[in-house]
Design an enzyme around this catalytic site. Structure first.
Site, PDB file in Angstrom:
ATOM      1  N   LYS A 270      49.335  34.632  42.416  1.00 23.79           N
ATOM      2  CA  LYS A 270      49.137  33.708  41.052  1.00 23.79           C
ATOM      3  C   LYS A 270      48.291  32.587  41.407  1.00 23.79           C
ATOM      4  O   LYS A 270      48.230  31.881  42.615  1.00 23.79           O
ATOM      5  CB  LYS A 270      50.512  33.412  40.354  1.00 23.79           C
ATOM      6  CG  LYS A 270      51.209  34.340  39.732  1.00 23.79           C
ATOM      7  CD  LYS A 270      52.439  33.849  39.147  1.00 23.79           C
ATOM      8  CE  LYS A 270      52.883  35.090  38.412  1.00 23.79           C
ATOM      9  NZ  LYS A 270      52.440  35.701  37.326  1.00 23.79           N
ATOM     10  N   ARG A 344      58.446  45.012  36.226  1.00 25.31           N
ATOM     11  CA  ARG A 344      58.673  46.652  35.832  1.00 25.31           C
ATOM     12  C   ARG A 344      59.077  47.449  36.974  1.00 25.31           C
ATOM     13  O   ARG A 344      59.684  48.425  36.724  1.00 25.31           O
ATOM     14  CB  ARG A 344      57.314  47.181  35.137  1.00 25.31           C
ATOM     15  CG  ARG A 344      56.070  47.060  35.982  1.00 25.31           C
ATOM     16  CD  ARG A 344      54.789  47.308  35.244  1.00 25.31           C
ATOM     17  NE  ARG A 344      54.144  45.945  34.557  1.00 25.31           N
ATOM     18  CZ  ARG A 344      53.164  45.683  33.992  1.00 25.31           C
ATOM     19  NH1 ARG A 344      52.369  46.778  33.700  1.00 25.31           N
ATOM     20  NH2 ARG A 344      52.795  44.638  33.573  1.00 25.31           N
TER      21      ARG A 344
HETATM   22  N1  BES Z   1      56.659  36.837  35.644  1.00 21.77           N
HETATM   23  C1  BES Z   1      55.310  37.314  35.150  1.00 21.77           C
HETATM   24  C2  BES Z   1      54.992  37.218  33.689  1.00 21.77           C
HETATM   25  C3  BES Z   1      54.968  35.940  33.159  1.00 21.77           C
HETATM   26  C4  BES Z   1      53.520  35.316  33.276  1.00 21.77           C
HETATM   27  C5  BES Z   1      55.818  35.305  32.288  1.00 21.77           C
HETATM   28  C6  BES Z   1      53.478  33.839  32.783  1.00 21.77           C
HETATM   29  C7  BES Z   1      55.503  33.778  31.607  1.00 21.77           C
HETATM   30  C8  BES Z   1      54.404  33.330  32.089  1.00 21.77           C
HETATM   31  C9  BES Z   1      55.016  38.829  35.244  1.00 21.77           C
HETATM   32  O1  BES Z   1      55.619  39.030  36.534  1.00 21.77           O
HETATM   33  C10 BES Z   1      53.599  38.817  35.739  1.00 21.77           C
HETATM   34  O2  BES Z   1      53.199  38.212  36.543  1.00 21.77           O
HETATM   35  N2  BES Z   1      53.038  39.661  34.875  1.00 21.77           N
HETATM   36  C11 BES Z   1      51.696  39.717  35.116  1.00 21.77           C
HETATM   37  C12 BES Z   1      51.523  41.256  34.884  1.00 21.77           C
HETATM   38  C13 BES Z   1      49.861  41.863  34.908  1.00 21.77           C
HETATM   39  C14 BES Z   1      49.427  41.562  36.392  1.00 21.77           C
HETATM   40  C15 BES Z   1      49.596  43.008  34.391  1.00 21.77           C
HETATM   41  C16 BES Z   1      50.870  38.894  34.040  1.00 21.77           C
HETATM   42  O3  BES Z   1      51.311  38.805  32.896  1.00 21.77           O
HETATM   43  O4  BES Z   1      49.710  38.436  34.260  1.00 21.77           O
HETATM   44 MN    MN Z   2      54.406  38.854  38.412  1.00 16.70          MN
END
Ligand code: BES
Ligand code: MN
Ligand code: ZN
Length: 524
Positions: A270, A344
Site C-alpha cells: 500500500k 477474502r
Molecule cells: N483492508 C483493505 C480494505 C480497506 C482499504 C479498508 C481502505 C478501509 C480503507 C483490504 O484488504 C484491501 O486492501 N482491499 C483492496 C482490494 C483491491 C486490491 C482489490 C482495496 O480496497 O484497495
Molecule cells: Mn489489503
C-alpha cells in the site's frame, strides 16, 4: 458508570436534584409539565437566544427557580430516538469540561420516551466519555460525570429501565470493539486477539473460546488463509467463540470477523500515507468479540458461533507473490493476483469451516474494500446477500440500533473478472465495483447456507482529528441476534435444502488431498 437504575419519575423537572439538567424539546412541541422551565424556554426563544430548530442549544448557568445549577436547552428535529440522541450528544458537549458529576436528562411533551430512547442515551454518554489510554497514559482523565438520571413521566418506567440495561450491555460491547481497534498493531497481534477471546471465555460462563494454531490449520487445509501469513513473523490464530443460550438442537447463527491486525498490502504494498489506519483491519474481528460481550450479558435464547481468522499481511522474502496459487479449504484453487486483496483469502477458509455448524445463517463482517468507502462513505456499512429475509432482518436491526447498513447488489456477473487461467478463481477482478466483486468472491464459498456479508471499511473507524474506532457494527449485530431470539419459530432457520447442498465447486479430490503447508508454492 452504571446506567441501569437511573429512571426518575414524579418530581417536577425543575426540582430534580442534579448538577446539570439537559432538556430536550422538539420543533413542534416545546412545553414540559413544568411552568418554571417553560418560562425559561419561552424567554430564551423570545430573546433570540434559543430556537426550536434541530441542532440548536442554549446553556444557562444558575437558572432561576431550577434546582440543578446548570440547564441546557436542546432542540431535536423530532421525537425519534435518533433525533433525541443527536440532541443529547450536543448537550453532553456543553457540560463536558464542567464539574458535572450527576446529569439529568428530561424531555418535553413532544417526546414520549421509549426503551430505544433510553438505549440511545446510554450509548451517547458512553461514546462521549470514552477515552483511549492503553498506550497513552497522559490522555485526559475521565471527567467527573458519574451518574445519569433519565427523568420520565411515562408509566412505562420498566421498559425504559430495560432500555438502559440493554444500552449498558451494548456500550460495553462497543467499548471493547473500539478499544481493540485503537490498540496499535504491535500490541494488538493475532495472539493478542486470541488472548482477548480466551479472557471473554473466562469472564462469562456462557462463552467458550478455543484457538486453532498453525498445525491444526494446515491439517484442515486452510491454504488460502495461511497464504496471507507467509510474510509475517506473528503466528496466525483461528479463534472459535461459542455462546450457548438455547437447546443444542437449535441451529446457531455464525459470525465471521476479518482479523487482519495489520494490512501492509503485502508485496502489492500500500502507499505510505494513512497506512497506519490498517491497524483497524481487524474491525470485523473486534465487532464479533464486542457482540459476544454484549450477548453474554443480555443472555438471549440463541446459539452463536464466532469465527475469527487472524493474521498480519506483511512483506518479506517469504511473503506470497502476485501470481502464486493456493488451495483453499473448499478445494477451490485461488490465484493471488494482488496480495492486498487478503481479506477474502482469510475469510473464504473461515466460511468453509462454518459449514460444520449447520448454521441458521452465517454473517461475515470485514473491513474488506476501499471501494465500499467510495460507494457508501462512512454512513452505512455495505450489506450483500442473496437472501432477502436475512438482508431485511439485518437492515431493520441497523435502523433500530442506529448502526445502519445499505444493501448492495450481488449479481454473479460482477464476478466475471475473477476468471483465472491458472486457478479456479483469481482473488481480484477489475477496479470498478470492487466491493461487489469482493462479495461475489466470498459468495463462492457460501453455497451451503444462508449468508450475508457486511463490508465495514467505511464504518469501523474514523480518520482525521477524531481518529478512532467506532465499535460498529456491534449495535446492528446485537440487535439482529436479540430480534432472532425474540422471533421464536419465525426466526431465520437453515434452508431445508441446505443439508443436501454441495459447497461451491466441490473439488472432492483437492479437498481430500493431504494437507500442505501454505509456504509451499506448488499447491495448485
Ligand atoms: N483492508 C483493505 C480494505 C480497506 C482499504 C479498508 C481502505 C478501509 C480503507 C483490504 O484488504 C484491501 O486492501 N482491499 C483492496 C482490494 C483491491 C486490491 C482489490 C482495496 O480496497 O484497495
Ligand atoms: Mn489489503
Ligand atoms: Zn485488508
Amino acid at each position: 458508570m452504571d446506567y441501569r437504575s437511573t429512571v426518575a419519575h414524579g418530581p417536577a423537572l425543575s426540582q430534580l436534584n442534579a448538577d446539570a439538567l439537559l432538556l430536550v424539546l422538539t420543533e413542534s412541541q416545546a412545553t414540559t409539565a413544568d411552568p418554571v422551565l417553560d418560562q425559561i424556554a419561552k424567554d430564551a426563544i423570545a430573546a433570540g437566544d434559543f430556537a426550536l430548530k434541530a441542532g440548536k442549544s442554549l446553556y444557562v448557568h444558575r437558572p432561576a427557580g431550577v434546582k440543578a445549577s446548570r440547564l441546557v436547552l436542546l432542540a431535536a428535529a423530532d421525537a425519534t430516538p435518533k433525533a433525541f440522541k443527536a440532541a443529547v450528544v450536543k448537550g453532553l458537549a456543553h457540560i463536558k469540561d464542567l464539574g458535572v458529576a450527576h446529569a439529568a436528562i428530561a424531555t418535553g411533551a413532544g417526546i414520549a420516551l421509549t426503551a430505544d430512547h433510553a438505549q440511545s442515551l446510554v450509548l451517547a454518554v458512553a461514546d462521549a466519555t470514552y477515552v483511549y489510554r492503553h498506550t497513552k497514559p497522559s490522555a485526559p482523565k475521565p471527567g467527573p460525570l458519574k451518574k445519569l438520571t433519565l427523568a420520565s413521566v411515562e408509566a412505562d418506567a420498566a421498559g425504559i429501565k430495560a432500555g438502559l440495561g440493554l444500552g449498558q450491555a451494548l456500550a460495553e460491547g462497543v467499548a471493547l470493539a473500539k478499544e481493540l481497534g485503537n490498540h496499535p498493531g504491535n500490541v494488538c497481534t493475532p495472539s493478542f486477539l486470541a488472548s482477548e477471546a480466551k479472557r471473554l471465555g473466562r469472564e462469562f460462563k456462557h462463552i467458550k473460546a478455543e484457538v486453532l494454531e498453525r498445525p491444526a490449520l494446515e491439517k484442515l487445509g486452510m491454504g488460502s488463509f495461511l497464504s496471507v501469513t507467509n510474510g509475517s513473523v506473528q503466528p496466525p490464530k483461528f479463534i472459535i467463540l461459542r455462546y450457548n443460550g438455547a437447546a443444542a438442537s437449535l441451529a446457531p447463527l455464525v459470525l465471521v470477523g476479518k482479523g487482519i491486525t495489520f494490512d501492509s498490502g503485502g508485496v502489492s504494498i500500500k502507499p505510505s500515507a494513512g497506512m497506519d489506519e490498517m491497524k483497524y483491519d481487524m474491525g470485523g474481528a473486534a465487532s464479533v468479540l464486542g457482540t459476544f460481550r454484549a450477548i453474554a450479558e443480555l443472555k438471549p435464547k440463541v446459539n452463536l458461533v464466532g469465527l475469527i481468522p487472524s493474521c498480519e499481511n506483511m512483506v518479506s522474502g517469504a511473503a506470497t507473490k502476485p501470481g502464486d496459487v493456493f488451495t483453499s479449504m473448499s478445494g477451490q484453487t485461488i490465484e493471488v493476483l494482488n496480495t492486498d486483496a487478503e481479506g477474502r483469502l482469510i475469510l473464504c477458509d473461515a466460511l468453509t469451516y462454518a459449514e460444520r455448524f449447520k448454521p441458521a445463517a452465517v454473517i461475515d463482517i470485514a473491513t474488506l474494500t476501499g471501494a465500499c468507502v467510495v460507494a457508501l462513505g462512512h454512513q452505512h456499512s455495505g450489506l450483500f446477500s442473496a437472501d432477502d429475509a436475512l438482508a431485511d432482518a439485518l437492515l431493520q436491526a441497523g435502523q433500530r440500533s442506529q448502526d445502519t447498513a445499505w444493501r448492495m447488489p450481488l449479481d454473479e456477473e460482477y464476478g466475471d473478472g475473477l476468471k483465472s487461467n491458472f486457478a479456479d478463481i483469481a482473488n481480484v477482478g477489475g477496479r470498478e465495483g470492487g466491493a461487489i466483486t469482493a462479495a461475489v468472491f466470498l459468495s463462492k464459498f457460501t453455497k451451503a447456507y444462508r449468508w450475508a456479508h457486511l463490508d465495514i471499511a467505511g464504518s469501523a473507524w474514523k480518520s482525521g482529528a477524531a481518529k478512532g474506532g467506532t465499535g460498529r457494527p456491534v449495535g446492528l449485530l446485537t440487535r439482529f441476534i436479540l430480534d432472532q431470539a425474540a422471533a421464536g419459530k419465525d426466526a431465520i432457520a437453515p434452508r431445508p435444502e441446505a443439508a443436501k447442498a454441495k459447497p461451491a465447486a466441490g473439488k472432492k479430490v483437492a479437498r481430500k488431498a493431504p494437507a500442505k503447508t501454505a509456504r509451499s508454492a506448488s499447491q495448485a
